[in-house]
Design an enzyme around this catalytic site. Structure first.
Site, PDB file in Angstrom:
ATOM      1  N   SER A   1       0.704  -1.227   0.087  1.00 48.04           N
ATOM      2  CA  SER A   1       0.237   0.170  -0.137  1.00 48.04           C
ATOM      3  C   SER A   1       0.874   1.070   0.033  1.00 48.04           C
ATOM      4  O   SER A   1       0.334   2.248  -0.486  1.00 48.04           O
ATOM      5  CB  SER A   1      -0.869   0.135   1.267  1.00 48.04           C
TER       6      SER A   1
ATOM      7  N   HIS B   1      -0.268  -1.869  -7.485  1.00 47.63           N
ATOM      8  CA  HIS B   1      -1.184  -1.545  -6.178  1.00 47.63           C
ATOM      9  C   HIS B   1      -2.416  -1.644  -6.705  1.00 47.63           C
ATOM     10  O   HIS B   1      -3.154  -0.792  -7.230  1.00 47.63           O
ATOM     11  CB  HIS B   1      -0.880  -0.292  -5.849  1.00 47.63           C
TER      12      HIS B   1
ATOM     13  N   GLU C   1      -2.520   0.737  -9.537  1.00 50.87           N
ATOM     14  CA  GLU C   1      -1.503   1.751  -9.562  1.00 50.87           C
ATOM     15  C   GLU C   1      -0.219   1.036 -10.064  1.00 50.87           C
ATOM     16  O   GLU C   1       0.035  -0.035  -9.283  1.00 50.87           O
ATOM     17  CB  GLU C   1      -1.442   2.540  -8.204  1.00 50.87           C
TER      18      GLU C   1
ATOM     19  N   ASN D   1      -3.745   6.835  -2.053  1.00 52.08           N
ATOM     20  CA  ASN D   1      -3.780   6.883  -0.906  1.00 52.08           C
ATOM     21  C   ASN D   1      -3.363   8.348  -0.301  1.00 52.08           C
ATOM     22  O   ASN D   1      -3.623   8.801   0.616  1.00 52.08           O
ATOM     23  CB  ASN D   1      -3.237   5.763  -0.152  1.00 52.08           C
TER      24      ASN D   1
END
Ligand code: NAI
Length: 279
Positions: A116, A137, A149, A187
């Site tokens: 992450s 990701h 990603e 994120n």
């Protein structure tokens, strides 16, 4: 193409499913036999449901599961084209697995991590094939979420990057290209956004319901930030928020005290029955 997936938890079983559904031969590896058994059941249920919804033959659904080999050994990954790692979010554990794979796998094998936010550059540097290490990701739930990603470490080669972009396309998902940086893109933007909602709540400016209603109706978000935080898990969110602050050293990423307080109280969101909402 043969795809290896390491870690058969929340993310790993979804990744194995979408790869097998796209027609790839998959090896799904986990140290925990029960986790593999749970993954087989989950994939079976999810593919069955998906095929029913899409009006496809159920016999076809069983073929998806048949394309996945479940194993506690790393050795079947030896001749994989791409190995996607989805084990716990700890740098030292991930490095150990990558080093073991480095000794085992053929030179062609690309190592992708579903981390992450840990550094892809650092993971790559722990192997003798930094040019063939990349971030991939996925988002939860993997069979539903369209985005992957793709993260380039300092030494990721153009060839590696292109193989992964093509792999993402071939499973019907969309990619965005990212240079290795803490929390990547989604994120990096999402965590401070959720944090701000928690600050607004902590400062007594509005209620949980009104903050979420505000963002849903005023910014057209499908879910409010506090409901989303409860879905992600407040412990996970705290861990990720702390990583962002530590890695950047930028005080704009300070962690809301109310988030810490909820985690200390064991109010972790949906999974514990209580977070910003009661479940
Ligand atoms: P999880 O805890 O559900 O599953 C991890 C699995 O890895 C477990 O089944 C465990 O037995 C296995 N495992 C641990 N060490 C291993 C090893 N050395 N070799 C083989 N298997 C091993 O974790 P989850 O949520 O699937 O997360 C996995 C990775 O994906 C983490 O890096 C996480 O940050 C990342 N991620 C998680 C998302 C989420 O929403 N849960 C979203 C995107 C990325």
């Amino acid at each position: 193409m043969k795809i290896g997936v390491i870690g058969s938890g929340t993310m790993g079983n979804g990744i194995a499913q979408v790869m097998a559904d796209a027609g790839y031969d998959v090896v799904l590896c986990d140290v925990n036999k029960e986790a593999l058994e749970r993954a087989a059941k989950t994939i079976n249920t999810n593919v069955g449901r998906l095929y029913k919804k899409q009006g496809k033959e159920l016999a076809e659904a069983t073929k998806v599961l048949a394309r996945i080999e479940f194993t506690t050994e790393l050795s079947p990954l030896k001749d994989a084209d791409v190995v996607i790692e989805a084990i716990i979010e700890k740098m030292d554990v991930k490095k150990k697995v990558f080093q073991e794979l480095d000794g085992l796998c053929e030179g062609k094998t690309i190592f992708a991590s579903n981390t992450s936010g840990l550094s892809i550059t650092e993971l790559g540097a722990s192997t003798d094939r930094a040019d063939r290490v990349v971030g991939m990701h996925f988002f939860n739930p993997v069979p539903v979420m369209k985005l992957v990603e793709v993260i380039r470490g300092s030494d990721t080669s153009d060839d590696t990057y292109e193989v992964i972009i093509e792999l993402v396309r071939s499973i019907g998902k969309e990619s965005i290209s990212i240079v290795d940086a803490p929390l990547f893109v989604v994120n990096r933007i999402l965590v401070p956004f959720i944090n701000e909602a928690i600050f607004v709540l902590g400062e007594g400016i509005a209620s949980v319901e009104d903050i979420d209603k505000g963002m849903m109706l005023g910014a057209n978000h499908p879910i409010g930030p506090l409901a989303l935080a409860d879905m992600v898990g407040l412990d996970t969110l705290l861990f990720v928020a702390e990583t962002l602050l530590e890695e950047t050293g930028d005080s704009k990423y300070r962690v809301p005290p109310l988030l810490r307080k909820h985690v200390r109280a064991g109010h972790l969101g949906r999974k514990s029955g209580r977070g910003f909402y009661q479940y």
